[in-house]
Design a protein around this motif. Structure first.
Motif, PDB file in Angstrom:
ATOM      1  N   GLY A 341       0.717  -1.082   0.220  1.00 48.86           N
ATOM      2  CA  GLY A 341      -0.009   0.031   0.321  1.00 48.86           C
ATOM      3  C   GLY A 341       0.623   1.594  -0.196  1.00 48.86           C
ATOM      4  O   GLY A 341       0.221   2.124   0.542  1.00 48.86           O
ATOM      5  N   GLN A 386      -2.814   8.260  -2.457  1.00 48.96           N
ATOM      6  CA  GLN A 386      -3.871   7.576  -1.743  1.00 48.96           C
ATOM      7  C   GLN A 386      -4.714   7.369  -3.159  1.00 48.96           C
ATOM      8  O   GLN A 386      -4.921   5.401  -3.329  1.00 48.96           O
ATOM      9  CB  GLN A 386      -4.961   8.090  -1.236  1.00 48.96           C
ATOM     10  CG  GLN A 386      -6.444   6.674  -0.722  1.00 48.96           C
ATOM     11  CD  GLN A 386      -5.529   6.288  -0.079  1.00 48.96           C
ATOM     12  OE1 GLN A 386      -4.804   6.466   0.955  1.00 48.96           O
ATOM     13  NE2 GLN A 386      -6.207   4.905   0.026  1.00 48.96           N
ATOM     14  N   GLN A 387      -4.494   7.473  -4.401  1.00 46.85           N
ATOM     15  CA  GLN A 387      -5.211   6.785  -5.741  1.00 46.85           C
ATOM     16  C   GLN A 387      -3.725   5.736  -5.893  1.00 46.85           C
ATOM     17  O   GLN A 387      -4.030   4.876  -6.650  1.00 46.85           O
ATOM     18  CB  GLN A 387      -5.066   7.837  -6.815  1.00 46.85           C
ATOM     19  CG  GLN A 387      -5.187   7.947  -8.056  1.00 46.85           C
ATOM     20  CD  GLN A 387      -4.954   8.425  -9.466  1.00 46.85           C
ATOM     21  OE1 GLN A 387      -5.171   9.603  -8.935  1.00 46.85           O
ATOM     22  NE2 GLN A 387      -4.616   8.096 -10.371  1.00 46.85           N
ATOM     23  N   ARG A 389      -2.095   4.108  -3.966  1.00 45.49           N
ATOM     24  CA  ARG A 389      -1.813   2.836  -3.097  1.00 45.49           C
ATOM     25  C   ARG A 389      -3.469   1.973  -3.195  1.00 45.49           C
ATOM     26  O   ARG A 389      -2.506   0.751  -3.948  1.00 45.49           O
ATOM     27  CB  ARG A 389      -2.377   3.496  -1.734  1.00 45.49           C
ATOM     28  CG  ARG A 389      -1.219   4.348  -1.206  1.00 45.49           C
ATOM     29  CD  ARG A 389      -1.710   4.562   0.520  1.00 45.49           C
ATOM     30  NE  ARG A 389      -0.791   5.343   1.184  1.00 45.49           N
ATOM     31  CZ  ARG A 389      -0.320   6.102   1.119  1.00 45.49           C
ATOM     32  NH1 ARG A 389      -1.809   7.454   0.823  1.00 45.49           N
ATOM     33  NH2 ARG A 389       0.684   7.112   1.809  1.00 45.49           N
ATOM     34  N   GLU A 390      -4.236   2.413  -3.894  1.00 47.28           N
ATOM     35  CA  GLU A 390      -5.314   1.833  -4.382  1.00 47.28           C
ATOM     36  C   GLU A 390      -5.007   1.145  -6.088  1.00 47.28           C
ATOM     37  O   GLU A 390      -4.711  -0.654  -5.998  1.00 47.28           O
ATOM     38  CB  GLU A 390      -6.711   2.501  -4.675  1.00 47.28           C
ATOM     39  CG  GLU A 390      -6.818   2.876  -2.693  1.00 47.28           C
ATOM     40  CD  GLU A 390      -8.146   4.263  -2.727  1.00 47.28           C
ATOM     41  OE1 GLU A 390      -8.729   4.361  -4.339  1.00 47.28           O
ATOM     42  OE2 GLU A 390      -8.597   4.828  -2.008  1.00 47.28           O
ATOM     43  N   ARG A 393      -2.157  -1.983  -5.435  1.00 49.67           N
ATOM     44  CA  ARG A 393      -2.513  -3.315  -4.477  1.00 49.67           C
ATOM     45  C   ARG A 393      -3.208  -4.294  -5.778  1.00 49.67           C
ATOM     46  O   ARG A 393      -3.304  -5.185  -5.561  1.00 49.67           O
ATOM     47  CB  ARG A 393      -3.513  -2.842  -2.897  1.00 49.67           C
ATOM     48  CG  ARG A 393      -2.690  -2.241  -1.525  1.00 49.67           C
ATOM     49  CD  ARG A 393      -3.622  -2.500  -0.750  1.00 49.67           C
ATOM     50  NE  ARG A 393      -3.259  -2.057   0.435  1.00 49.67           N
ATOM     51  CZ  ARG A 393      -2.457  -3.109   0.935  1.00 49.67           C
ATOM     52  NH1 ARG A 393      -3.042  -4.199   0.925  1.00 49.67           N
ATOM     53  NH2 ARG A 393      -1.860  -2.963   2.488  1.00 49.67           N
ATOM     54  N   ARG A 394      -4.492  -3.168  -6.157  1.00 44.86           N
ATOM     55  CA  ARG A 394      -5.437  -3.821  -7.398  1.00 44.86           C
ATOM     56  C   ARG A 394      -4.012  -4.326  -8.384  1.00 44.86           C
ATOM     57  O   ARG A 394      -4.246  -5.796  -8.950  1.00 44.86           O
ATOM     58  CB  ARG A 394      -6.319  -2.768  -8.366  1.00 44.86           C
ATOM     59  CG  ARG A 394      -7.508  -2.691  -7.219  1.00 44.86           C
ATOM     60  CD  ARG A 394      -8.273  -2.097  -8.009  1.00 44.86           C
ATOM     61  NE  ARG A 394      -7.864  -0.895  -8.896  1.00 44.86           N
ATOM     62  CZ  ARG A 394      -7.837   0.217  -8.670  1.00 44.86           C
ATOM     63  NH1 ARG A 394      -8.277   0.409  -7.274  1.00 44.86           N
ATOM     64  NH2 ARG A 394      -7.047   1.808  -9.240  1.00 44.86           N
TER      65      ARG A 394
END
Length: 417
Positions: A341, A386-387, A389-390, A393-394
């Motif tokens: 993350g 944050q964008q 991080r997401e 992870r995907r």
């Protein structure tokens, strides 16, 4: 199908190839006795060729025993903890230097290869199931073997950038790699980039090549607050920091990252220092001007080798991760950081471009200004961080060791047909 695996890459502490070999061998062991698949796994280690089980010491690795020591250290005094950590790191470094020096020497490497080859010949001579036995070489250079084999190639940087490697390594690869590729039944690669390199440089037909990328262990996705706090205390981590992970050698391009970081305002460097993790590789990559003072003042810190147990939390606690290597066959730290993350900055070239996809900020590996700007953006732009991080992870969830093991087993079965 009986599979023989060369376990030499599992010398500790593990490099990327060692982790790759260990995780996939674990998966192969779990797949034993599946109908029409792998009946048994034999591991070649030293002059021994033994059945590999889940309890094999080279598969268990050092992480479990290290973990107990390090957990106890958290509850000790700061002085005792620091002493323990320094002693452990020094012992690991000595062992690693000895192993690397031994296997780098052309004479000892020749003896090593001959001894291993003789052990394989003996097994072939005594085996009643040669038609159903396959040898997997996870580390480039195939040992002499009369049967079918699969060889894994991780990158071809020694061809493109021989100056990034010790001369003896380049000479070793130049002597044996072409023969290894020619004699292997099938070739495995860890990225499409590397597949393209193999085709271009060694004229290998694409249909002989199988893509078997590494996976990301579940522990990188599952870092709980207690783990994060334990590692923060153990390594005296600041509240915010930039992180870079990788063997310290010229190809990893740490000097350019340092130049970009040191060009930031001093207050920004103090607020979010650069932490560098990795064992010493080879070569004298000169530190840029100002680096020595930054190390003295703590704006840059070298943590050295960090255990498997601590690494996920070290990623997860980071403000950002930067990895601007000039040449990679895959770039494992990129996908590990994404799994944990952390927003990632990486080089827009070779395999890291492929691995990162649209889930990282990509920069020119030698573009100091672009790297500097990316460091500032990820420190300041919380929405972008944050964008990423997401998205990271995907992307990381698409790389699993189970999926990789399935691709590896399919390659084995294709080689046996």
């Amino acid at each position: 199908m009986q599979v023989i695996v060369n376990l030499q890459p599992l010398l500790s502490p593990l490099t990327g190839i060692g982790h790759y070999t260990r995780e996939l061998t674990r998966e192969l062991v779990d797949r034993q006795h599946s109908p029409g698949g792998i009946s048994s796994v034999l591991g070649l280690a030293g002059l021994r060729l033994n059945t590999v089980t889940a309890e094999h010491p080279l598969l268990v690795g050092a992480g479990a025993s290290q973990g107990a020591d390090e957990a106890a250290a958290v509850h000790a005094t700061h002085t005792a903890r620091a002493t323990h950590t320094a002693t452990t790191r020094a012992a690991r470094a000595r062992a690693w230097r000895f192993a690397r020096r031994y296997l780098r020497n052309p004479a000892t490497r020749f003896v090593y290869r001959q001894a291993f080859a003789q052990r394989l010949r003996l097994h072939a001579a005594l085996s009643r199931d040669m038609h159903d036995t396959l040898y997997w070489e996870p580390n480039f250079i195939r040992l002499p073997w009369p049967g079918r084999s699969v060889v894994t190639l991780h990158d071809l940087s020694h061809c493109r950038f021989p100056e990034y490697h010790p001369r003896e390594r380049v000479a070793f690869f130049n002597r044996y790699l072409a023969q290894s590729i020619a004699q292997a039944t099938r070739i495995n690669v860890v990225s499409q980039f590397t597949a393209n390199e193999v085709t271009e440089l060694f004229d290998v037909a694409p249909e002989r090549i199988d893509l078997v990328p590494p996976g990301v262990a579940a522990r990188f996705f599952e870092v709980d607050p207690a783990q994060r706090e334990r590692v923060r205390e153990l390594h005296a981590l600041p509240a915010r920091y930039c992180l870079s992970v990788g063997t310290l050698e010229p190809r990893k391009n740490l000097a350019t990252l340092l130049r970009a970081f040191l060009s930031l305002p001093l207050e920004r460097q103090r607020d979010c220092p650069l932490l560098v993790v990795g064992i010493a590789g080879w070569g004298d990559e000169s530190l840029p001007e100002g680096a020595a003072r930054a190390l003295e003042e703590g704006r840059v810190r070298r943590l050295g080798y960090v255990s498997d147990r601590d690494l996920p939390a070290l990623y997860a606690n980071a403000t950002l991760f930067a990895y601007v290597s000039r040449y990679e066959g895959f770039g494992m730290p990129v996908i590990e950081a994404m799994a944990a993350g952390v927003p990632v900055i990486t080089a827009d070239q070779t395999a890291t471009r492929e691995v990162a996809g649209d889930a990282a900020l990509k920069v020119g590996a030698d573009d100091v200004e672009a790297i500097r700007d990316a460091l500032i953006r990820l420190q300041d732009d919380t929405a972008l961080a944050q964008q990423l991080r997401e998205a990271g992870r995907r992307r990381a969830r698409s790389y699993t060791w189970q999926k990789s093991a399935g691709a590896l087993e399919a390659s084995f079965l294709a080689a046996m047909r």
